[in-house]
Design a protein around this motif. Structure first.
Motif, PDB file in Angstrom:
ATOM      1  N   HIS A  45      13.426  -1.881   1.749  1.00 23.83           N
ATOM      2  CA  HIS A  45      12.473  -2.011   0.634  1.00 23.83           C
ATOM      3  C   HIS A  45      12.854  -3.175  -0.281  1.00 23.83           C
ATOM      4  O   HIS A  45      11.980  -3.939  -0.700  1.00 23.83           O
ATOM      5  N   ARG A  46      14.147  -3.318  -0.583  1.00 24.03           N
ATOM      6  CA  ARG A  46      14.581  -4.421  -1.448  1.00 24.03           C
ATOM      7  C   ARG A  46      14.333  -5.773  -0.787  1.00 24.03           C
ATOM      8  O   ARG A  46      13.795  -6.688  -1.407  1.00 24.03           O
ATOM      9  N   ALA A  47      14.719  -5.899   0.469  1.00 23.55           N
ATOM     10  CA  ALA A  47      14.618  -7.189   1.152  1.00 23.55           C
ATOM     11  C   ALA A  47      13.174  -7.579   1.469  1.00 23.55           C
ATOM     12  O   ALA A  47      12.841  -8.762   1.487  1.00 23.55           O
ATOM     13  N   ALA A  48      12.320  -6.598   1.706  1.00 22.91           N
ATOM     14  CA  ALA A  48      10.923  -6.889   2.046  1.00 22.91           C
ATOM     15  C   ALA A  48      10.103  -7.246   0.815  1.00 22.91           C
ATOM     16  O   ALA A  48       9.043  -7.859   0.938  1.00 22.91           O
ATOM     17  N   GLU A  55       3.368  -0.698  -2.251  1.00 21.45           N
ATOM     18  CA  GLU A  55       1.904  -0.652  -2.249  1.00 21.45           C
ATOM     19  C   GLU A  55       1.367  -0.372  -0.839  1.00 21.45           C
ATOM     20  O   GLU A  55       0.456   0.438  -0.657  1.00 21.45           O
ATOM     21  N   ALA A  56       1.931  -1.031   0.163  1.00 24.51           N
ATOM     22  CA  ALA A  56       1.496  -0.814   1.545  1.00 24.51           C
ATOM     23  C   ALA A  56       1.787   0.608   2.001  1.00 24.51           C
ATOM     24  O   ALA A  56       0.951   1.248   2.658  1.00 24.51           O
ATOM     25  N   CYS A  57       2.948   1.121   1.643  1.00 23.01           N
ATOM     26  CA  CYS A  57       3.315   2.494   2.020  1.00 23.01           C
ATOM     27  C   CYS A  57       2.459   3.522   1.287  1.00 23.01           C
ATOM     28  O   CYS A  57       2.072   4.540   1.870  1.00 23.01           O
ATOM     29  N   ALA A  68       5.889   7.949  13.112  1.00 24.60           N
ATOM     30  CA  ALA A  68       6.140   6.614  12.552  1.00 24.60           C
ATOM     31  C   ALA A  68       4.838   5.978  12.096  1.00 24.60           C
ATOM     32  O   ALA A  68       3.760   6.329  12.583  1.00 24.60           O
ATOM     33  N   ARG A  69       4.959   5.033  11.163  1.00 28.12           N
ATOM     34  CA  ARG A  69       3.833   4.249  10.650  1.00 28.12           C
ATOM     35  C   ARG A  69       4.275   2.789  10.588  1.00 28.12           C
ATOM     36  O   ARG A  69       5.462   2.493  10.565  1.00 28.12           O
ATOM     37  N   ILE A  70       3.316   1.875  10.500  1.00 31.55           N
ATOM     38  CA  ILE A  70       3.638   0.449  10.518  1.00 31.55           C
ATOM     39  C   ILE A  70       3.054  -0.273   9.307  1.00 31.55           C
ATOM     40  O   ILE A  70       1.972   0.090   8.838  1.00 31.55           O
ATOM     41  N   THR A  71       3.817  -1.240   8.805  1.00 29.76           N
ATOM     42  CA  THR A  71       3.343  -2.136   7.737  1.00 29.76           C
ATOM     43  C   THR A  71       3.738  -3.563   8.113  1.00 29.76           C
ATOM     44  O   THR A  71       4.504  -3.785   9.053  1.00 29.76           O
ATOM     45  N   ASP A  72       3.261  -4.498   7.333  1.00 30.87           N
ATOM     46  CA  ASP A  72       3.733  -5.875   7.457  1.00 30.87           C
ATOM     47  C   ASP A  72       5.215  -5.912   7.082  1.00 30.87           C
ATOM     48  O   ASP A  72       5.721  -5.013   6.406  1.00 30.87           O
ATOM     49  N   PRO A  77      12.495 -11.422   7.696  1.00 34.41           N
ATOM     50  CA  PRO A  77      12.259 -12.294   8.854  1.00 34.41           C
ATOM     51  C   PRO A  77      11.392 -11.592   9.905  1.00 34.41           C
ATOM     52  O   PRO A  77      10.646 -12.251  10.621  1.00 34.41           O
ATOM     53  N   ALA A  78      11.480 -10.278   9.993  1.00 32.23           N
ATOM     54  CA  ALA A  78      10.666  -9.504  10.937  1.00 32.23           C
ATOM     55  C   ALA A  78       9.214  -9.496  10.474  1.00 32.23           C
ATOM     56  O   ALA A  78       8.932  -9.374   9.283  1.00 32.23           O
ATOM     57  N   ARG A  79       8.293  -9.605  11.430  1.00 34.78           N
ATOM     58  CA  ARG A  79       6.867  -9.621  11.088  1.00 34.78           C
ATOM     59  C   ARG A  79       6.354  -8.258  10.639  1.00 34.78           C
ATOM     60  O   ARG A  79       5.390  -8.175   9.888  1.00 34.78           O
ATOM     61  N   HIS A  80       6.959  -7.189  11.132  1.00 34.48           N
ATOM     62  CA  HIS A  80       6.493  -5.838  10.830  1.00 34.48           C
ATOM     63  C   HIS A  80       7.667  -4.908  10.544  1.00 34.48           C
ATOM     64  O   HIS A  80       8.781  -5.144  11.005  1.00 34.48           O
ATOM     65  N   ILE A  81       7.351  -3.840   9.832  1.00 35.65           N
ATOM     66  CA  ILE A  81       8.293  -2.741   9.608  1.00 35.65           C
ATOM     67  C   ILE A  81       7.643  -1.490  10.183  1.00 35.65           C
ATOM     68  O   ILE A  81       6.493  -1.170   9.851  1.00 35.65           O
ATOM     69  N   ILE A  82       8.372  -0.826  11.045  1.00 38.06           N
ATOM     70  CA  ILE A  82       7.918   0.473  11.550  1.00 38.06           C
ATOM     71  C   ILE A  82       8.740   1.524  10.824  1.00 38.06           C
ATOM     72  O   ILE A  82       9.978   1.517  10.904  1.00 38.06           O
ATOM     73  N   HIS A  83       8.066   2.376  10.098  1.00 36.89           N
ATOM     74  CA  HIS A  83       8.715   3.405   9.279  1.00 36.89           C
ATOM     75  C   HIS A  83       8.784   4.686  10.104  1.00 36.89           C
ATOM     76  O   HIS A  83       7.768   5.354  10.308  1.00 36.89           O
TER      77      HIS A  83
END
Length: 179
Positions: A45-48, A55-57, A68-72, A77-83
């Motif tokens: 969360h800090r680095a993103a 807001e996205a979450c 799991a869910r996905i956000t930008d 450096p990663a294009r997406h975050i999978i939570h």
């Protein structure tokens, strides 16, 4: 670094800060509310960019354990975050293994659906959620090897924060790859 090649997919255990990896997706060891917390979750969360990711979450609304869910990726450096929401360890008789395996499977399914070819996982549920590391490592290794057989991935990384954890995950990957 310990690794295995399976059906054209490189599976590796590394010691690194997951927030620095240049992959298509990093997996966040999230809580059900997707609100950010401590450990890997807080670091991601800090680095993103805390406000953008929050807001996205919030727009997603949450995620059940074992899913799991996905956000930008926002500022990562990663294009997406999978939570991925792993289980809290109770005593091993409350479906914890199935829920943890489900979090990995759901993460792989989201990555494949979004054509993400490289993915990095932390040691889901082994921090404050208390899942025994040996057991979690075996489940992670098994699910990574199964996902590699799909041909959907070029690289799967099991990203450990410490060398000690990397040894546990590396041994589990070696054992499961030999089966």
């Amino acid at each position: 670094m310990t690794g295995s090649d399976r059906d054209g997919t490189r599976i590796a255990v590394i010691t690194a800060d997951i927030t620095t990896l240049d992959v298509d997706a990093v997996v966040n060891a999230a809580n059900q509310g997707l609100k950010g917390g401590g450990g890997v979750d807080g670091a991601i969360h800090r680095a993103a960019g805390r406000a953008k990711l929050r807001e996205a979450c919030a727009a997603i609304g949450g995620c059940p354990t074992g899913d799991a869910r996905i956000t930008d990726g926002f500022d990562l450096p990663a294009r997406h975050i999978i939570h991925a929401v792993g289980p809290r360890w109770k005593d091993g008789t409350k479906g914890e293994d199935d829920l943890l395996a489900g979090a990995y499977r759901a993460s792989f399914a989201l990555a494949a659906r979004h054509a993400l070819r490289s993915i990095a996982f932390p040691a889901i549920s082994t921090g404050v959620y208390g899942f025994p590391k040996d057991r979690a490592a075996r489940i992670a290794a098994t699910e990574c090897l199964i996902a590699a057989e799909s041909g959907a991935f070029d690289a799967i990384l099991l990203c450990c924060f410490s060398e000690a954890d990397a040894l546990v995950y590396g041994k589990a990957l070696e054992r499961e790859a030999e089966r």
